[in-house]
Write a protein that holds these residues in place. Structure first.
Motif, PDB file in Angstrom:
ATOM      1  N   VAL A  11      41.528  57.396   5.906  1.00  0.00           N
ATOM      2  CA  VAL A  11      42.208  56.996   4.692  1.00  0.00           C
ATOM      3  C   VAL A  11      42.649  55.717   4.949  1.00  0.00           C
ATOM      4  O   VAL A  11      43.081  55.271   6.282  1.00  0.00           O
ATOM      5  CB  VAL A  11      43.259  58.028   4.242  1.00  0.00           C
ATOM      6  CG1 VAL A  11      44.257  58.125   5.171  1.00  0.00           C
ATOM      7  CG2 VAL A  11      44.013  57.618   2.860  1.00  0.00           C
ATOM      8  N   GLY A  12      42.691  54.667   4.086  1.00  0.00           N
ATOM      9  CA  GLY A  12      43.224  53.374   4.226  1.00  0.00           C
ATOM     10  C   GLY A  12      42.035  52.367   5.099  1.00  0.00           C
ATOM     11  O   GLY A  12      41.202  52.760   4.834  1.00  0.00           O
ATOM     12  N   LYS A  13      42.492  51.542   5.582  1.00  0.00           N
ATOM     13  CA  LYS A  13      41.761  50.540   5.928  1.00  0.00           C
ATOM     14  C   LYS A  13      41.245  50.695   7.441  1.00  0.00           C
ATOM     15  O   LYS A  13      42.202  51.154   8.367  1.00  0.00           O
ATOM     16  CB  LYS A  13      42.357  48.959   5.774  1.00  0.00           C
ATOM     17  CG  LYS A  13      42.282  48.695   4.260  1.00  0.00           C
ATOM     18  CD  LYS A  13      42.591  47.294   3.878  1.00  0.00           C
ATOM     19  CE  LYS A  13      42.321  47.071   2.606  1.00  0.00           C
ATOM     20  NZ  LYS A  13      43.253  46.177   2.197  1.00  0.00           N
ATOM     21  N   GLU A  42      54.520  50.087   8.313  1.00  0.00           N
ATOM     22  CA  GLU A  42      53.772  50.745   7.223  1.00  0.00           C
ATOM     23  C   GLU A  42      52.520  51.347   7.788  1.00  0.00           C
ATOM     24  O   GLU A  42      51.781  50.411   8.288  1.00  0.00           O
ATOM     25  CB  GLU A  42      53.651  49.861   6.158  1.00  0.00           C
ATOM     26  CG  GLU A  42      53.242  50.580   4.861  1.00  0.00           C
ATOM     27  CD  GLU A  42      52.798  49.958   3.547  1.00  0.00           C
ATOM     28  OE1 GLU A  42      53.574  48.764   3.549  1.00  0.00           O
ATOM     29  OE2 GLU A  42      52.022  50.143   2.505  1.00  0.00           O
ATOM     30  N   LEU A  43      52.067  52.324   7.340  1.00  0.00           N
ATOM     31  CA  LEU A  43      50.870  53.006   7.784  1.00  0.00           C
ATOM     32  C   LEU A  43      49.758  52.218   6.990  1.00  0.00           C
ATOM     33  O   LEU A  43      49.942  52.313   5.777  1.00  0.00           O
ATOM     34  CB  LEU A  43      50.653  54.518   7.304  1.00  0.00           C
ATOM     35  CG  LEU A  43      51.133  55.352   8.470  1.00  0.00           C
ATOM     36  CD1 LEU A  43      50.955  56.804   7.936  1.00  0.00           C
ATOM     37  CD2 LEU A  43      50.540  55.437   9.680  1.00  0.00           C
ATOM     38  N   LEU A  44      48.851  51.747   7.505  1.00  0.00           N
ATOM     39  CA  LEU A  44      47.509  50.974   6.931  1.00  0.00           C
ATOM     40  C   LEU A  44      46.360  51.767   6.922  1.00  0.00           C
ATOM     41  O   LEU A  44      45.596  51.478   6.163  1.00  0.00           O
ATOM     42  CB  LEU A  44      47.635  49.712   7.666  1.00  0.00           C
ATOM     43  CG  LEU A  44      48.931  48.657   7.435  1.00  0.00           C
ATOM     44  CD1 LEU A  44      48.553  47.549   8.442  1.00  0.00           C
ATOM     45  CD2 LEU A  44      49.305  48.469   6.149  1.00  0.00           C
ATOM     46  N   GLY A  45      46.082  52.684   7.998  1.00  0.00           N
ATOM     47  CA  GLY A  45      44.978  53.342   7.805  1.00  0.00           C
ATOM     48  C   GLY A  45      44.980  54.537   9.156  1.00  0.00           C
ATOM     49  O   GLY A  45      45.817  54.293  10.145  1.00  0.00           O
ATOM     50  N   TRP A  81      38.082  59.504   2.810  1.00  0.00           N
ATOM     51  CA  TRP A  81      36.592  59.843   3.114  1.00  0.00           C
ATOM     52  C   TRP A  81      36.300  60.723   4.012  1.00  0.00           C
ATOM     53  O   TRP A  81      37.391  61.095   5.179  1.00  0.00           O
ATOM     54  CB  TRP A  81      35.965  58.532   3.763  1.00  0.00           C
ATOM     55  CG  TRP A  81      35.533  57.574   2.937  1.00  0.00           C
ATOM     56  CD1 TRP A  81      36.172  56.612   2.214  1.00  0.00           C
ATOM     57  CD2 TRP A  81      34.145  57.475   2.189  1.00  0.00           C
ATOM     58  NE1 TRP A  81      35.443  55.785   1.509  1.00  0.00           N
ATOM     59  CE2 TRP A  81      34.357  56.252   0.994  1.00  0.00           C
ATOM     60  CE3 TRP A  81      32.965  58.231   2.262  1.00  0.00           C
ATOM     61  CZ2 TRP A  81      33.389  56.262   0.547  1.00  0.00           C
ATOM     62  CZ3 TRP A  81      31.997  57.842   1.557  1.00  0.00           C
ATOM     63  CH2 TRP A  81      32.137  56.622   1.051  1.00  0.00           C
ATOM     64  N   VAL A  82      35.348  61.965   3.938  1.00  0.00           N
ATOM     65  CA  VAL A  82      35.140  62.663   4.739  1.00  0.00           C
ATOM     66  C   VAL A  82      33.649  62.806   5.127  1.00  0.00           C
ATOM     67  O   VAL A  82      32.894  62.866   4.154  1.00  0.00           O
ATOM     68  CB  VAL A  82      35.816  64.290   4.643  1.00  0.00           C
ATOM     69  CG1 VAL A  82      35.241  65.154   5.643  1.00  0.00           C
ATOM     70  CG2 VAL A  82      37.269  64.001   4.423  1.00  0.00           C
ATOM     71  N   ILE A  83      33.337  62.950   6.494  1.00  0.00           N
ATOM     72  CA  ILE A  83      31.803  63.288   6.706  1.00  0.00           C
ATOM     73  C   ILE A  83      31.883  64.474   7.397  1.00  0.00           C
ATOM     74  O   ILE A  83      32.413  64.723   8.399  1.00  0.00           O
ATOM     75  CB  ILE A  83      31.043  61.919   7.567  1.00  0.00           C
ATOM     76  CG1 ILE A  83      31.395  60.637   7.072  1.00  0.00           C
ATOM     77  CG2 ILE A  83      29.704  62.463   7.785  1.00  0.00           C
ATOM     78  CD1 ILE A  83      30.835  59.518   7.696  1.00  0.00           C
TER      79      ILE A  83
END
Ligand code: FAD
Ligand code: NAI
Length: 476
Positions: free
Chosen positions: A370-372, A417-420, A359-361
């Motif tokens: 990205v992610g949660k 692990e990367l989550l967000g 997502w980008v604003i």
């Protein structure tokens, strides 16, 4: 004679035109039905994204950023300029040239890939055992075509308030907000979502006094709340006024002035007067006069076409992608679904990881993730650890005069692990790609922490945020 194709795509936005190109690359005979007309009455490919969405908004955002840099920030570099003015007609002409170049580019790609552009409104008229039949109603013609596989990519349109007529002059949605022929002195915006923040920022930079009225009690609830808090602070410093928890009661236009009556903190009849009002309260799927009933398909209670994880509807050979189906209303998500469906029709087994759609604003600073978010992960009961690193401790950010903001990285406490990954900073739209790649490959924060990043660069903040997850950032 009625024309037959292997694949017919309805709609040539980023979902539809990409699906058409990929299907053609895979050797299918492809037609794409598109009816979009620009204000000059010319038929155009590219859909919302190219004509009244992503591209024109980013063109104007770039112009307004250049204006603000010249007016406020050049003096920090010792560059003195005076009497800075903006020629709005020239700004729009530049935007229109970019849009035209991009839409013509898709016409070129259609010719290159031998895709037939069927010009007009497409609708289903029936089906046989082996194919679906559609009508294309053009300006002064009507024709019927058929195909075994049909991809519906008819996109979305702005949601309006039921009691408020949008004339796209004084009360506007995204279309009118991208064509104001002068800078409004006072601009009201209903909805502090992506469009409200981007287009509110755009006109504020050019000198408008902007007030955004938002119904939700919290700001940017889909973003990580640390990021939302930082963005709120930055926007307030820039002079963007945002009221949360607002209920719009009445809007009236008298002598080119809009008066908005609203309730705020339980106080009724608060009043906001403005020269223009942008209504940006979300978008709704567009399936107008599509003839879905002729093939036994219906939309769900929210107006979307139901699909499975592969964009298949309940009918064999009928697929739906982009803004008319579940998931975020984003151009790159629509594009990925276009490729996915074309490859499924070809018998391949592609896959989209919806958790890895960024997502980008495009505000200043930009917001990207990205992610949660931390609150989503906590609500799921995940055990997490996180690290943050500020841009003010990065040499390149200081050199560029863009030292606001930070990167926050969240990882699983046991596996790492990367989550967000959540960014609020200049160039966040480009920086987030590294995190997207990492998450697609199910990387750990340690993986990013060990990768060599160029110096000096903003990307070093990504590495430092990864190191911070383990409490070992080097430059803080
Ligand atoms: P659309 O782009 O809406 O295209 C659908 C097409 O189908 C249209 O051209 C329409 O004319 C055609 N059509 C519909 N019905 C028929 C029919 N019956 N017959 C023939 N043709 C038909 N997303 C991002 O990822 N990044 C951004 O920066 C971004 N900025 C945006 C800014 C604004 C102001 C707006 C409004 C949106 C923005 N978006 C952005 C969202 C993005 O534009 C959409 O998610 C994307 O366009 C959806 O693609 P789509 O192919 O599903 O539909
Ligand atoms: P949005 O869903 O982002 O935001 C709408 C906002 O309006 C929400 O905060 C909501 O709470 C508020 N709202 C709803 N009803 C309201 C009411 N009656 N009164 C006051 N506030 C109200 O929708 P937006 O901004 O219209 O954009 C539509 C979509 O277009 C986005 O969701 C996004 O998918 C896409 N888009 C993407 C961009 C990007 O990727 N950079 C840029 C612009 C749009």
């Amino acid at each position: 004679m009625e024309k037959e194709f292997d694949v017919i795509v309805i709609g040539a936005g980023p979902g539809g035109y990409v699906a058409a190109i990929r299907a053609a690359q895979l050797g299918k005979s492809v037609a794409c039905i598109e009816k979009w007309k620009n204000p000059a009455g010319e038929l155009k490919l590219g859909g919302t994204c190219l004509n009244v969405g992503c591209i024109p908004s980013k063109a104007l955002l770039a112009s307004s950023e250049a204006f603000e840099t010249a007016s406020r920030h050049l003096r920090d570099h010792g560059i003195l300029v005076s009497n800075i003015k903006i020629n709005i007609a020239q700004m729009h002409a530049r935007k229109d040239t970019i849009v035209n170049k991009m839409t013509k580019g898709i016409e070129f790609l259609f010719r290159k890939n031998k895709i037939t552009w069927l010009k007009g409104h497409g609708s289903f008229t029936g089906k046989t055992n082996t194919s679906y039949r559609l009508n294309i109603a053009g300006e002064d013609s009507s024709e019927f075509v058929s195909a075994r596989d049909v991809i519906i990519a008819t996109g979305s349109k702005a949601r309006h308030l039921p009691f408020l007529k949008v004339d796209n002059q004084i009360i506007v949605d995204n279309e009118g907000a991208l064509t104001f022929n002068s800078v409004p002195k006072k601009l009201a915006v209903i909805g502090a979502g992506v469009i409200g923040l981007e287009l509110g920022s755009l006109w504020r930079r050019l000198g408008a006094d902007v007030t955004v009225l938002e119904a939700a009690p919290s700001f940017l609830s889909t973003a990580d709340q640390r990021v939302a808090k930082e963005a709120w602070k930055q926007f307030a410093q820039q002079g963007l006024k945002i009221h949360l928890g607002v209920q719009i009661d009445k809007v009236q236009v008298i002598d080119n002035t809009v008066t908005i009556l609203y309730s705020y903190k339980n106080v009724h009849a608060q009043k906001l007067e403005a020269d223009r009002l942008i209504v940006s309260i979300g978008r709704v799927p567009n399936t107008d006069n599509l003839g879905l009933e002729a093939i036994g398909l219906a939309v769900n209670n929210h107006g979307f076409i139901d699909v499975d994880h592969c964009c298949r509807t309940k009918l064999p050979g009928i697929y739906a992608i982009g803004d008319i189906v579940r998931g975020p209303m984003l151009a790159h998500k629509a594009e990925d679904e276009g490729v996915l469906v074309a490859e499924i029709i070809d018998g391949q087994k592609p896959h989209i990881d919806y958790n890895c759609i960024p997502w980008v604003i495009y505000t200043e600073p930009e917001i990207a993730w990205v992610g949660k978010t931390e609150s989503q992960l906590k609500a799921e009961g995940r055990q997490i650890k996180s690290g943050e690193f500020p841009f003010m401790a990065n040499g390149r950010a200081l050199a560029m005069n863009h030292s606001n903001g930070f990167i926050k990285m969240i990882a699983d406490v046991n596996t790492d692990e990367l989550l967000g990954v959540h960014i609020v900073a200049a160039n966040a739209s480009d920086l987030i790609s590294e995190a997207v790649v990492a998450m697609e490959f199910r990387a750990s924060s340690e993986d990013i922490a060990r990768i060599c990043h160029p110096h000096p660069s903003l990307s070093e903040v990504m590495r430092e945020a990864a190191l911070a997850v383990d409490g070992r950032a080097l430059n803080m």
